[in-house]
Design a protein around this motif. Structure first.
Motif, short mmCIF file in Angstrom:
data_model
loop_
_atom_site.label_atom_id
_atom_site.label_comp_id
_atom_site.label_asym_id
_atom_site.label_seq_id
_atom_site.Cartn_x
_atom_site.Cartn_y
_atom_site.Cartn_z
N THR A 102 -16.19 10.83 51.10
CA THR A 102 -16.78 11.47 52.56
C THR A 102 -15.81 12.40 52.88
O THR A 102 -14.94 12.62 52.38
CB THR A 102 -16.97 10.60 53.39
OG1 THR A 102 -15.75 9.90 53.82
CG2 THR A 102 -17.85 9.45 53.50
N ALA A 103 -16.30 13.32 53.97
CA ALA A 103 -15.49 14.55 54.39
C ALA A 103 -14.51 14.11 55.63
O ALA A 103 -14.98 13.67 56.59
CB ALA A 103 -16.53 15.61 54.95
N GLN A 104 -13.29 14.04 55.20
CA GLN A 104 -12.08 13.68 56.33
C GLN A 104 -11.71 14.91 56.73
O GLN A 104 -10.95 14.83 57.63
CB GLN A 104 -11.22 12.81 55.73
CG GLN A 104 -12.01 11.31 55.14
CD GLN A 104 -12.62 10.69 56.25
OE1 GLN A 104 -12.28 10.43 57.23
NE2 GLN A 104 -13.94 10.38 55.70
N THR A 105 -11.78 16.36 56.08
CA THR A 105 -11.37 17.32 56.59
C THR A 105 -12.72 18.18 56.59
O THR A 105 -13.74 17.94 55.76
CB THR A 105 -10.20 17.75 55.72
OG1 THR A 105 -10.64 17.99 54.49
CG2 THR A 105 -9.25 17.20 56.14
N GLY A 106 -12.59 19.47 56.95
CA GLY A 106 -13.68 20.39 56.99
C GLY A 106 -15.01 20.16 58.21
O GLY A 106 -14.83 19.42 58.98
N ALA A 107 -15.92 20.87 57.83
CA ALA A 107 -16.99 21.23 58.75
C ALA A 107 -17.87 19.99 58.97
O ALA A 107 -18.28 19.60 59.98
CB ALA A 107 -17.73 22.18 58.33
N LEU A 108 -17.74 18.92 57.96
CA LEU A 108 -18.56 17.69 58.26
C LEU A 108 -17.63 16.46 58.77
O LEU A 108 -18.24 15.35 59.01
CB LEU A 108 -19.23 17.15 56.82
CG LEU A 108 -20.25 18.00 56.21
CD1 LEU A 108 -20.78 17.52 54.93
CD2 LEU A 108 -21.63 17.80 57.55
N ALA A 109 -16.20 16.79 58.97
CA ALA A 109 -15.35 15.68 59.30
C ALA A 109 -15.65 15.16 60.74
O ALA A 109 -15.72 14.10 60.92
CB ALA A 109 -13.96 16.14 59.19
N PRO A 110 -16.15 16.09 61.68
CA PRO A 110 -16.51 15.46 62.91
C PRO A 110 -17.61 14.51 63.03
O PRO A 110 -17.72 13.78 63.89
CB PRO A 110 -17.36 16.78 63.59
CG PRO A 110 -16.80 18.08 63.00
CD PRO A 110 -16.47 17.58 61.45
N PHE A 111 -18.42 14.59 61.83
CA PHE A 111 -19.52 13.46 61.71
C PHE A 111 -18.91 12.25 60.86
O PHE A 111 -19.10 11.09 61.03
CB PHE A 111 -20.80 13.89 61.22
CG PHE A 111 -21.07 14.97 62.08
CD1 PHE A 111 -21.85 14.69 63.41
CD2 PHE A 111 -21.07 16.29 61.92
CE1 PHE A 111 -22.37 15.62 64.14
CE2 PHE A 111 -21.43 17.16 62.76
CZ PHE A 111 -21.77 17.00 63.94
N ASP A 112 -18.47 12.54 59.68
CA ASP A 112 -18.10 11.71 58.59
C ASP A 112 -16.80 10.79 59.21
O ASP A 112 -16.64 9.52 59.07
CB ASP A 112 -17.56 12.11 57.36
CG ASP A 112 -18.82 12.35 56.31
OD1 ASP A 112 -19.95 11.89 56.79
OD2 ASP A 112 -18.82 12.69 55.45
N ALA A 113 -15.91 11.39 59.87
CA ALA A 113 -14.78 10.65 60.39
C ALA A 113 -15.04 9.25 61.30
O ALA A 113 -14.43 8.25 61.04
CB ALA A 113 -13.73 11.71 60.94
N PRO A 114 -15.75 9.78 62.25
CA PRO A 114 -16.08 8.52 63.06
C PRO A 114 -17.02 7.62 62.36
O PRO A 114 -16.71 6.39 62.61
CB PRO A 114 -17.03 9.29 64.25
CG PRO A 114 -16.99 10.55 64.02
CD PRO A 114 -16.12 11.01 62.51
#
Lengths: 297, 384
Positions: free
Chosen positions: B30-42
């Protein structure tokens, strides 16, 4: 006709913001020959300061002052820490350094603050609008136009009447000769960065007041627009940067406003094609810098 | 990459009874950095809470501990397929992919040939499992379902004319096209549409056009999310447009609630609502206890539910064999998550789960309802 005038106001407001952004890049480029892609991160820093000030309940005017100061300080630090050691390196090295600074800062924001965008509390007045004649103009548009005009007048005065400004112009024209005249290289370069930080800070306040949030990757889009505007205007030329910024703003708004609906999807490529067309006619930009080859110290 | 739990095989081997205790290896790309991180991190925070909870209780069914192998894909499609290949090589039984349909689909070749079930953290495009095939699952109410819920609500409120703002940049941001389809089917009129690019800062030209329409639309629908949505909404209200605005799950965020008067009355669809006494409220309390700050978004709970689905699939399959897990997952029915019940049976991999309609009121959330959409109205997935 009313619609056309209304869209023109929109274009002036957006173009003004782009002009400030492009100026920030141009000031540094004119002296160092460096396109600072970390310029956007200066805006992000200013944005986060606005956010923290909002959380602390500070008056908005004070928040703006702190945000702009933070951006200036960050710009000077950036020069001292990242760019001074590679000042004499090739243009490519400088460019890669600026990308590195940008990425390091983005990851720091993601890890130390949050990956999610953070809301910035703004005074209600910024979301309101005033009616002048038949026009409805948003308060933040008026703010953008006023801020642009004030900054342009300030810059003009600074570059023409102030010793530091004159030194910067001299350095931009011929750094070696300027140094022979007793101008200190470090002071001029640090000054250029401070000025670009100031421009980034003011642009950040305008940018954030439009979007009401700040996120770690926020700086990418404005620096991209600034880059296009600076190239369009003539790299390294301050007047060119202003012209490029306004032209880009007008192109974007008029295309969004008057392109037929079925073409709207291709608005961005059409806009960039127009930029290319301008560059085909004027390869060095609208108002090229007198000394295109910026010499380094 | 951190390994959260270790296999219990050694402990099990010391027992006299021939118990074959195993662990379920889940590969996380999953994306823990970059543009998708705001969704993947939570989402990943919720995943960790669920995994820790299950492992603390002895594992799934008291025997099978969950082992997460995590890789950051930096919101990049190419990096996603590289990470997934590495995870497959490490012998995972299950894969978790990024939130957006496009990077998740980048891994589809590897997922299909390795025959390992994969689920996207929170992609909501109904085309994902359709393109992805038998082994690709989603974990969120589909765009077409969300759009049907909001269109039916708008029509039920007596709104007759609509306007949409969408972006062709991703599948998710084309959700308004589904809305328009349903709204017209119900009898509504679309007065027009506009497109934007993701990351677009300035919406003044578009809102000026809307404000100068000869007839103002009753409802404006968009699936734009931050930072585009707040810019659009603020500009729209500043231009004097007072139409009802409907958004979608991407704006389920503190920024939306902090917009003041501009966001007042805004309605959006999302995956759940923490009503008093609900399971989601309970989860949010647990989250706050563990993380030390309140949950900012429903995506935390969506991650928790993802592991609940994996747990149910493992219990039904009775093994960690990827093929058996896939078949079990495809037949899951009414798995109790904290946001909703989740059903995969009878779908192509797009789960049936509840959609909540939320209204912004005085800077807070107000539940409008959790209606089930009329099945006949739900549009077919639209290929971009």
């Amino acid at each position: 006709m009313d619609l056309f005038l209304q869209q023109t106001v929109n274009a002036i407001s957006l173009g003004g913001t782009y002009a400030l952004l492009a100026l920030g890049l141009a000031v540094v480029f004119s002296i160092m020959g460096l396109i600072n892609f970390a310029h956007g991160e200066l805006m992000t820093i200013a944005g986060y300061v606005l956010m923290f000030c909002g959380l602390a309940g500070m008056p908005f005017v004070l928040s703006i002052l702190l945000a702009v100061s933070a951006s200036v300080v960050a710009a000077v630090l950036m020069e001292r820490i990242a760019f001074r050691p590679v000042r004499n390196a090739s243009g490519a090295t400088l460019l890669v350094t600026s990308f590195a600074v940008s990425m390091v800062l983005q990851v720091l924001f993601q890890n130390l603050i949050s990956v999610r965008s953070q809301p910035v509390l703004l005074p209600q007045i910024l979301s309101e609008s005033v009616r002048i004649g038949g026009f409805v103009i948003g308060v933040n548009k008026i703010l953008a136009i006023v801020a642009t005009v004030v900054m342009l007048i300030f810059l003009d005065w600074f570059m023409k009447r102030q010793k530091a400004g004159i030194a910067m112009r001299a350095a931009a024209e011929d750094f070696a000769v300027a140094r022979l005249m007793g101008i200190r290289a470090n002071t001029v370069i640090a000054g250029a960065f401070a000025l670009s930080g100031l421009l980034a800070g003011v642009a950040a306040v305008l940018w954030v007041s439009q979007r009401a949030s700040v996120d770690p990757l926020m700086g990418f889009m404005p620096v991209l627009k600034a880059f296009i505007a600076a190239i369009l205007g003539g790299l390294g030329s301050l007047r060119g940067a202003v012209a490029g910024g306004f032209l880009l703003g007008f192109i974007e708004i008029y295309l969004a406003a008057f392109l037929p609906p079925e073409w709207q999807e291709f608005r961005d490529p059409i806009g960039l094609a127009l930029v290319v067309a301008v560059l085909l006619i004027r390869p060095n930009g609208l108002i090229p810098a007198p000394a295109l080859k910026a010499q380094k110290v | 990459m951190k390994t959260l739990a270790l296999t219990t095989a050694l402990i099990a081997a010391s027992f006299a009874m021939p118990v074959t205790a195993e662990s379920l290896r889940i590969g996380v790309a999953t994306a823990q950095t970059g543009a998708l991180a705001p969704f993947d991190a939570p989402v990943m925070e919720g995943v960790h809470i669920a995994v820790d909870e299950i492992n603390a209780a002895g594992g799934i069914g008291g025997t099978t501990k969950i082992e997460l192998i995590e890789k950051d894909v930096r919101s990049d499609a190419a990096q996603t397929s590289i990470a997934v290949q590495e995870l497959v090589d490490q012998g995972v039984s299950f894969l978790i992919l990024p939130c957006d349909a496009d990077p998740a689909l980048a891994a589809i070749g590897i997922v299909s040939s390795a025959e390992i079930p994969a689920v996207s953290t929170c992609a909501s495009s109904p085309t994902l499992p359709l393109v992805g095939g038998d082994y690709m699952f989603a974990n969120f109410p589909g765009d077409n379902v969300q759009a049907t819920v909001s269109a039916e609500w708008a029509w039920g409120q007596g709104m007759k004319s609509g306007y949409i703002l969408y972006s062709p940049d991703t599948q998710y941001t084309t959700m308004p096209l589904y809305f328009a389809e349903v709204f017209e089917k119900l009898g509504g009129t679309m007065l027009g549409q506009d497109t934007y690019s993701i990351g677009q800062q300035d919406f003044s030209a578009i809102v000026t056009r809307i404000a100068s329409l000869p007839e103002q639309p009753d409802v404006i629908m968009t699936s734009a999310y931050e930072p585009d949505f707040p810019s659009f909404l603020k500009a729209l209200r500043a231009a004097g447009v007072t139409s009802q605005v409907i958004g979608s799950d991407g704006i389920d965020s503190p920024t939306t609630l902090s917009l003041g008067d501009a966001a007042e009355g805004l309605v959006f669809t999302t995956a759940g609502h923490a009503a008093p006494g609900s399971a989601l409220e309970g989860f949010n309390k647990t989250y706050e206890k563990i993380m030390g700050h309140p949950s900012e978004t429903v995506f935390n709970a969506v991650g928790y539910d993802l592991i609940k689905v994996v747990e149910a699939a493992q219990l039904a399959a009775g093994s960690t064999d990827p093929k058996a897990l896939r078949d079990a997952m495809a037949n899951l029915e009414n798995v109790q998550g904290v946001t909703s019940t989740i059903t995969y049976k009878g779908t192509d991999g797009m789960p049936v789960r509840q959609v909540s309609l939320i209204r912004v009121k005085a800077g807070g959330r107000e539940l409008v309802g959790q209606p089930s959409p009329t099945a006949d109205l739900i549009p077919a997935p639209r290929m971009q």
